[in-house]
Design a protein around this motif. Structure first.
Motif, mmCIF file in Angstrom:
data_model
loop_
_atom_site.group_PDB
_atom_site.id
_atom_site.type_symbol
_atom_site.label_atom_id
_atom_site.label_comp_id
_atom_site.label_asym_id
_atom_site.label_seq_id
_atom_site.Cartn_x
_atom_site.Cartn_y
_atom_site.Cartn_z
ATOM 1 N N VAL A 184 -22.099 96.431 -14.997
ATOM 2 C CA VAL A 184 -23.353 96.014 -15.848
ATOM 3 C C VAL A 184 -22.716 94.806 -16.740
ATOM 4 N N THR A 185 -21.669 95.130 -17.324
ATOM 5 C CA THR A 185 -21.093 93.993 -18.225
ATOM 6 C C THR A 185 -20.775 92.744 -17.529
ATOM 7 N N ILE A 186 -20.187 92.636 -16.457
ATOM 8 C CA ILE A 186 -19.672 91.496 -15.714
ATOM 9 C C ILE A 186 -20.974 90.756 -15.473
ATOM 10 N N VAL A 187 -22.079 91.431 -14.791
ATOM 11 C CA VAL A 187 -23.228 90.855 -14.241
ATOM 12 C C VAL A 187 -24.084 90.010 -15.613
ATOM 13 N N SER A 188 -24.037 90.832 -16.822
ATOM 14 C CA SER A 188 -24.578 90.158 -18.005
ATOM 15 C C SER A 188 -23.855 89.186 -18.603
ATOM 16 N N PHE A 189 -22.422 89.054 -18.542
ATOM 17 C CA PHE A 189 -21.864 87.855 -19.134
ATOM 18 C C PHE A 189 -22.158 86.549 -18.210
ATOM 19 N N GLY A 190 -22.347 86.841 -16.753
ATOM 20 C CA GLY A 190 -22.720 85.710 -15.903
ATOM 21 C C GLY A 190 -23.959 85.239 -16.358
ATOM 22 N N ILE A 191 -24.822 85.866 -16.850
ATOM 23 C CA ILE A 191 -26.220 85.646 -17.154
ATOM 24 C C ILE A 191 -26.297 84.799 -18.473
ATOM 25 N N ILE A 192 -25.341 85.270 -19.190
ATOM 26 C CA ILE A 192 -25.229 84.705 -20.586
ATOM 27 C C ILE A 192 -24.585 83.411 -20.532
ATOM 28 N N CYS A 193 -23.603 83.281 -19.649
ATOM 29 C CA CYS A 193 -23.179 81.868 -19.350
ATOM 30 C C CYS A 193 -24.340 80.957 -18.836
ATOM 31 N N TYR A 194 -24.913 81.555 -18.010
ATOM 32 C CA TYR A 194 -26.180 80.690 -17.435
ATOM 33 C C TYR A 194 -27.255 80.172 -18.617
ATOM 34 N N TYR A 195 -27.305 80.793 -19.634
ATOM 35 C CA TYR A 195 -28.172 80.524 -20.789
ATOM 36 C C TYR A 195 -27.286 79.356 -21.644
ATOM 37 N N ILE A 196 -25.997 79.641 -21.717
ATOM 38 C CA ILE A 196 -25.343 78.782 -22.484
ATOM 39 C C ILE A 196 -25.091 77.305 -22.120
ATOM 40 N N ARG A 240 -27.561 76.218 -19.539
ATOM 41 C CA ARG A 240 -28.830 75.756 -18.844
ATOM 42 C C ARG A 240 -29.221 74.464 -19.767
ATOM 43 N N ASP A 241 -29.101 74.404 -20.709
ATOM 44 C CA ASP A 241 -29.155 73.113 -21.326
ATOM 45 C C ASP A 241 -27.855 72.572 -21.878
ATOM 46 N N PRO A 242 -27.473 71.420 -21.640
ATOM 47 C CA PRO A 242 -26.127 70.810 -21.967
ATOM 48 C C PRO A 242 -25.791 70.942 -23.484
ATOM 49 N N PRO A 243 -24.849 71.643 -23.699
ATOM 50 C CA PRO A 243 -24.301 71.887 -25.124
ATOM 51 C C PRO A 243 -23.989 70.212 -25.648
ATOM 52 N N THR A 244 -24.155 70.230 -27.067
ATOM 53 C CA THR A 244 -23.802 69.026 -27.519
ATOM 54 C C THR A 244 -23.073 69.035 -28.972
ATOM 55 N N LEU A 245 -22.577 68.155 -29.427
ATOM 56 C CA LEU A 245 -21.662 68.059 -30.591
ATOM 57 C C LEU A 245 -22.577 67.613 -31.791
ATOM 58 N N GLU A 246 -23.657 67.421 -31.518
ATOM 59 C CA GLU A 246 -24.660 67.018 -32.709
ATOM 60 C C GLU A 246 -25.058 67.711 -33.440
ATOM 61 N N ILE A 254 -8.309 81.869 -22.983
ATOM 62 C CA ILE A 254 -9.386 80.890 -22.476
ATOM 63 C C ILE A 254 -10.858 81.319 -22.296
ATOM 64 N N LEU A 255 -11.083 82.551 -22.103
ATOM 65 C CA LEU A 255 -12.450 83.154 -22.032
ATOM 66 C C LEU A 255 -12.869 83.284 -23.485
ATOM 67 N N TYR A 256 -12.091 83.305 -24.247
ATOM 68 C CA TYR A 256 -12.814 83.582 -25.668
ATOM 69 C C TYR A 256 -12.853 82.241 -26.403
ATOM 70 N N VAL A 257 -12.223 81.299 -26.172
ATOM 71 C CA VAL A 257 -12.420 79.955 -26.539
ATOM 72 C C VAL A 257 -13.359 79.176 -25.829
ATOM 73 N N GLY A 258 -13.618 79.276 -24.662
ATOM 74 C CA GLY A 258 -14.653 79.027 -23.940
ATOM 75 C C GLY A 258 -16.300 79.553 -24.409
ATOM 76 N N MET A 259 -16.295 80.916 -24.759
ATOM 77 C CA MET A 259 -17.374 81.463 -24.997
ATOM 78 C C MET A 259 -17.714 81.091 -26.335
ATOM 79 N N GLY A 260 -16.689 81.011 -27.313
ATOM 80 C CA GLY A 260 -17.055 80.620 -28.735
ATOM 81 C C GLY A 260 -17.245 79.036 -29.002
ATOM 82 N N LEU A 261 -16.489 78.416 -28.073
ATOM 83 C CA LEU A 261 -16.678 76.749 -28.368
ATOM 84 C C LEU A 261 -18.262 76.572 -27.665
ATOM 85 N N PHE A 262 -18.480 77.062 -26.528
ATOM 86 C CA PHE A 262 -19.610 76.357 -25.969
ATOM 87 C C PHE A 262 -20.902 77.316 -26.451
#
Length: 530
Positions: A258-270, A272-278, A335-343
């Protein structure tokens, strides 16, 4: 999986093996063997095994790490003893399986809090800081495992627990350390206990906040987090009444999927709209950095998971080394933690919540609500595993040993299990602030358990076994690590407590204001009524 859960749950006490009379008799036979020092129990009997790792830098004939006054015969016996050869694992895991377990173990409440941590530090400082803290944590794990391996060779035992290693190391250190050795195990147990109870508090808040978020946003029900905590209190008590971790293994397997699937969906939401530095800051405020430090340390430090996994390996020597399982896993985790935190921060900015799940649009999208419910279930199951360790520490080290002849021993054990759940519930209900809890227990406990203690243990382990120049270099290096850990402990704990006090005071003032306003309104209505 059941073996690993059992190993994690037996960190400091009541193991499934101890509950089985036949297996207990087998353990007693093992203890009676002449080649085992009775003051140090074998690996499969002691909890939270710190599986030792051989120091590949030392050649077999190098006697530099041993006391110079040891005679040749004893020295040869010490060098010939190999802890790995005396370790018995019923179902050993391969390198790949161990690596996957480590990666799955990294997906929890800690990584979900990383966007909020980056909101405190800024995206540049956050990325660099996470890498530095991750490298330091990995180094300290190597130091701890190496010290345990050396101590195991000297005592001719397969492995030592964290508490036993601390006591053994201090007994071989300077005279003032030897005087403190009898108390070392209790100090480590206190920090382990606080950390596990704190982790359970984080889990209670996480489960309750996500369920409350779904109920209020999606179903538009007016409920508070505290009310949801009351709803889940009885299920938490019941799951912690399970005395054998093997019964939780199937639920844990489902929770992992369940956790692995949920994290995949969370990445989809992150994404879905391009992250911005603004509107995002490269560096945060200095006063908020301790909160970032505590959160990252809570998320990255896995001293209670890594060591049991290494103990279950088919080829434990592959766990260390430049390209060993530990380094590969920690690089991937960082790498996972930096990616999740940054994006996550670039997507949600300063609005990033204590858990990124609370930023998902559950009011308008059913998929977001499903993710929140699934992760709430997964963390609920994990609460039983984390609380199991706290129960082991208290029951087997301090309470159960005093009730060996009691006819109500089982009742007392269930009472203890219930009390621990009530304590975690009470603390979580008093201040339901997920981000502050994560930072507090990360700074308070893991600064000591993950950084300061391993450096101190290494210094004592090698104090009389290295040359003067090597000792000086070792002391300088470990003093820096200890000071860094102590600074993080003091400053991080103080900052988190200050935040909790401010939140509690604000909540109290708000309630007082609401009560005063309500009373004033009622009084006014009474005066103007005919």
């Amino acid at each position: 999986m059941s073996n690993i859960l059992g190993e994690m749950g037996s960190q400091v006490g009541l193991t499934p093996a101890r509950q089985n009379k036949k297996e207990a008799e087998e353990q007693a036979k093992k203890l009676s063997r002449s080649n085992v020092n009775p003051s140090f129990e074998p690996d499969d009997f002691l909890p939270q095994s710190l599986s030792p790792v051989k120091d590949e830098k030392k050649k077999p004939g190098d006697k530099g790490i041993y006391l110079v006054n040891m005679n040749e015969k004893n020295l040869q016996e010490v060098e010939e003893y190999e802890p790995y050869d005396n370790r018995v694992v019923e179902h050993p895991t391969t390198n790949t399986e161990t690596l996957l377990h480590l990666l799955k173990g990294s997906l929890g409440t800690g990584i979900l809090a990383m966007p909020h941590a980056f909101a405190k530090s800024g995206y540049v400082v956050g990325a660099i800081g996470t890498v530095i803290i991750g490298v330091l944590c990995t180094y300290c794990i190597h130091v701890l495992i190496d010290s345990c391996y050396v101590l195991c060779k000297r005592r001719k035992v397969p492995s030592l627990t964290y508490t036993a290693a601390a006591e053994a190391a201090l007994s071989e250190g300077p005279d003032w350390c030897k005087a403190c050795a009898p108390y070392a195990a209790h100090v480590v147990n206190v920090f382990l206990l606080i950390y596990q109870i704190g982790t359970c508090c984080v889990y209670v808040v996480f489960v309750s906040e996500n369920i409350q978020f779904v109920l209020t946003k999606h179903f538009e029900l007016q409920v508070t987090v505290t009310e949801v905590m009351l709803w889940v209190l009885l299920p938490l008590v019941l799951i912690n009444w399970v005395r054998d971790l093997k019964y939780l293994a199937p639920f844990s397997a489902v929770a992992n999927a369940v956790t692995i699937v949920s994290f995949g969906i969370i990445c989809y939401y992150i994404f879905r709209d391009p992250p911005t530095l603004e509107g995002k800051a490269p560096a945060g405020k200095i006063v908020d950095f301790p909160l970032f430090f505590g959160t990252v340390l809570f998320a990255l430090e896995a001293i209670g998971v890594i060591l049991p996994l290494e103990n279950e390996m088919k080829t434990p020597k592959d766990f260390v080394g430049k390209f060993g399982v530990l380094n590969r896993a920690m690089i991937s985790i960082i790498i996972l933690y930096v990616g999740m935190g940054l994006f996550g921060y670039l997507q949600y900015g300063n609005e990033a919540a204590g858990s990124i799940t609370l930023n998902l649009p559950s009011k308008t999208e059913i998929l977001a609500s499903v993710v929140q419910c699934l992760l709430a279930f997964a963390i609920f199951i994990t609460h039983g595993l984390a609380c199991y360790v706290a129960i082991d520490i208290l029951w087997n080290e301090y309470i159960g040993v005093r009730l060996l002849n009691s006819s109500h021993r089982v009742i007392w054990e269930y009472l203890l299990r219930t009390c621990i759940v009530l304590v975690t519930f009470g603390i979580a209900a008093a201040v339901p602030e997920l981000d502050l809890f994560i930072s507090l227990f990360g700074a308070l406990c893991l600064s000591a358990l993950g950084l300061a203690f391993p450096a101190f243990i290494q210094s004592c382990t090698y104090w009389y076994y290295v040359s003067d120049s090597e000792r000086i270099r070792m002391i300088i290096k470990n003093v820096i690590v200890v000071l860094f850990g102590a600074l993080g402990l003091v400053v991080g704990t103080w900052t988190s407590l200050d935040g909790i006090i401010r939140k509690f005071s604000a909540h109290h003032d708000l309630n007082a204001t609401m009560i005063f306003t309500t009373e004033a309104t009622l009084l006014n209505d009474t005066l103007i009524s005919p």
